[in-house]
Write an enzyme that holds these catalytic residues in place. Structure first.
Site, PDB file in Angstrom:
ATOM      1  N   LYS A 168      26.559 -19.294  77.960  1.00  0.00           N
ATOM      2  CA  LYS A 168      25.535 -19.272  79.239  1.00  0.00           C
ATOM      3  C   LYS A 168      24.626 -20.567  79.090  1.00  0.00           C
ATOM      4  O   LYS A 168      24.490 -21.422  80.242  1.00  0.00           O
ATOM      5  CB  LYS A 168      24.555 -18.066  79.194  1.00  0.00           C
ATOM      6  CG  LYS A 168      25.527 -16.937  79.556  1.00  0.00           C
ATOM      7  CD  LYS A 168      24.725 -15.475  79.283  1.00  0.00           C
ATOM      8  CE  LYS A 168      25.651 -14.378  79.649  1.00  0.00           C
ATOM      9  NZ  LYS A 168      24.691 -13.039  79.201  1.00  0.00           N
ATOM     10  N   GLN A 222      19.790 -10.502  76.458  1.00  0.00           N
ATOM     11  CA  GLN A 222      21.252 -10.240  76.291  1.00  0.00           C
ATOM     12  C   GLN A 222      21.333  -8.811  75.790  1.00  0.00           C
ATOM     13  O   GLN A 222      20.565  -8.555  74.626  1.00  0.00           O
ATOM     14  CB  GLN A 222      21.646 -11.407  75.051  1.00  0.00           C
ATOM     15  CG  GLN A 222      23.004 -11.441  74.826  1.00  0.00           C
ATOM     16  CD  GLN A 222      23.849 -11.701  75.991  1.00  0.00           C
ATOM     17  OE1 GLN A 222      23.792 -12.401  76.950  1.00  0.00           O
ATOM     18  NE2 GLN A 222      25.074 -10.976  76.104  1.00  0.00           N
ATOM     19  N   ASP A 247      19.981 -10.893  86.084  1.00  0.00           N
ATOM     20  CA  ASP A 247      21.165 -10.026  85.816  1.00  0.00           C
ATOM     21  C   ASP A 247      21.282  -9.196  86.875  1.00  0.00           C
ATOM     22  O   ASP A 247      22.247  -8.414  86.973  1.00  0.00           O
ATOM     23  CB  ASP A 247      21.049  -9.377  84.365  1.00  0.00           C
ATOM     24  CG  ASP A 247      21.948  -9.965  83.123  1.00  0.00           C
ATOM     25  OD1 ASP A 247      22.949 -10.700  83.554  1.00  0.00           O
ATOM     26  OD2 ASP A 247      21.564  -9.665  82.073  1.00  0.00           O
TER      27      ASP A 247
END
Ligand code: NAP
Length: 283
Positions: free
Chosen positions: A54, A98, A121
């Site tokens: 990422k 995460q 997200d």
């Protein structure tokens, strides 16, 4: 039976990333450049690889990114304070925690703490609620990426039968909402579904997000269906494979995604796109 055309997620994601790069290159000098902070708690090796990818993708797109590693024994309060500071920081546009987290931490509690405007997200209840009420803001990256892939096939979703196998909060459920919004008639299957075969065989569009290698066989696919394989499973040999048995499925489908190189690259491209959206505040 002819073989399906391959939906080249890798190439489509590369195009999207290039267009994001162009927009970042033209970013107004008086505004803070788009910035993403990824919080990793502990050092799970798979998570470290995902975060590294990422961060690298951000760098290539000109987005500033920070990988913050916190110790595995961090307390929930510790993380809440950390997230609060990032929420307050006007230089930070995107915050991502995460997953998975160490067992003593509640993922939902921490996600709920993220400012919904920085929730790249798209997992915050405000963002899921917005999606469910037909006014999407920041949408979860994987299902959003699947919609871009479907668009590239030119397939008309209006009135089509779409079947989603797997009903998780991060893939299956938001996927069903996006397909519904695009005019499809949606069936959302889970592990309790009776006669999964029959549901799949009706599907003009079949999305597999189960987490079981080769679970969807060619015999379950309607001839000519568009098949999207979200699954990422690592075999004992170390090879990655999807939830769809590619060999048999590609003989029935009209379009199909490969694993790797299908949905995976789109997930990262959509994360960049969400970070840009959060920086523009255009939702
Ligand atoms: P998850 O949270 O484990 O959810 C799996 C879903 O599949 C659940 O809804 C479960 O049903 C359902 N399921 C399990 N067995 C089933 C069966 N026999 N028949 C029908 N449904 C069944 O998984 P996830 O996070 O959604 O991920 C799914 C897969 O996608 C995994 O392989 C994951 O690695 C992959 N993934 C890929 C990306 C990407 O970027 N490509 C991103 C995210 C996830 P219940 O609800 O009844 O338990």
């Amino acid at each position: 039976m002819t073989h399906a055309s391959i939906i080249t997620g890798q190439a489509i994601a590369a195009e999207l990333r290039a267009s994001i790069r162009q927009e970042v290159d033209r970013w107004p000098a008086d505004l803070p450049r788009p910035r993403l902070v990824v919080i990793q708690v502990g050092d799970d090796p798979a998570s470290s690889v995902y975060v590294k990818n990422k961060v690298k993708a951000c760098e290539e797109a000109g987005i500033i990114s920070e990988h913050r590693r916190l110790p595995a024994d961090s307390t929930e309060q510790n993380l809440v304070d950390h997230i609060d500071r990032l929420n307050q920081d006007s230089q930070v546009h995107g915050i991502l925690v995460q997953l998975p987290l160490p067992k003593h931490l509640s993922a939902s509690k921490l996600i709920d703490r993220i400012d919904p405007n920085k929730d790249v997200d798209g997992f915050h209840p405000i963002n899921s609620g917005a999606l469910f009420s037909g006014q999407p803001r920041l949408v979860p990256c994987t299902p959003a990426g699947v919609m871009v892939l479907l668009e590239h096939t030119g397939f008309n979703l209006r009135g089509a039968e779409a079947v989603v196998v797997g009903a998780s909060n991060i893939v299956g459920k938001p996927q069903a909402m996006l397909l519904l919004a695009a005019g499809a008639t949606v069936t959302l299957c889970n592990s309790k579904t009776k006669d999964l075969h029959a549901h799949c065989q009706r599907a003009d569009v079949l999305i597999a997000a189960v987490g079981r290698a080769g679970f969807i066989k060619g015999s379950m696919i309607k001839p000519g269906a568009v098949v999207i394989d979200v699954g990422i499973n690592r075999l004992d040999s170390g090879r990655l494979c999807g939830d769809v048995d590619f060999e048999s499925a590609s003989k029935k489908a009209s379009w199909i995604t490969p694993v790797p190189g299908g949905v995976g690259p789109m997930t990262i491209a959509m994360l960049l796109s969400n970070t840009l959206k959060a920086a523009r505040r255009t939702f």
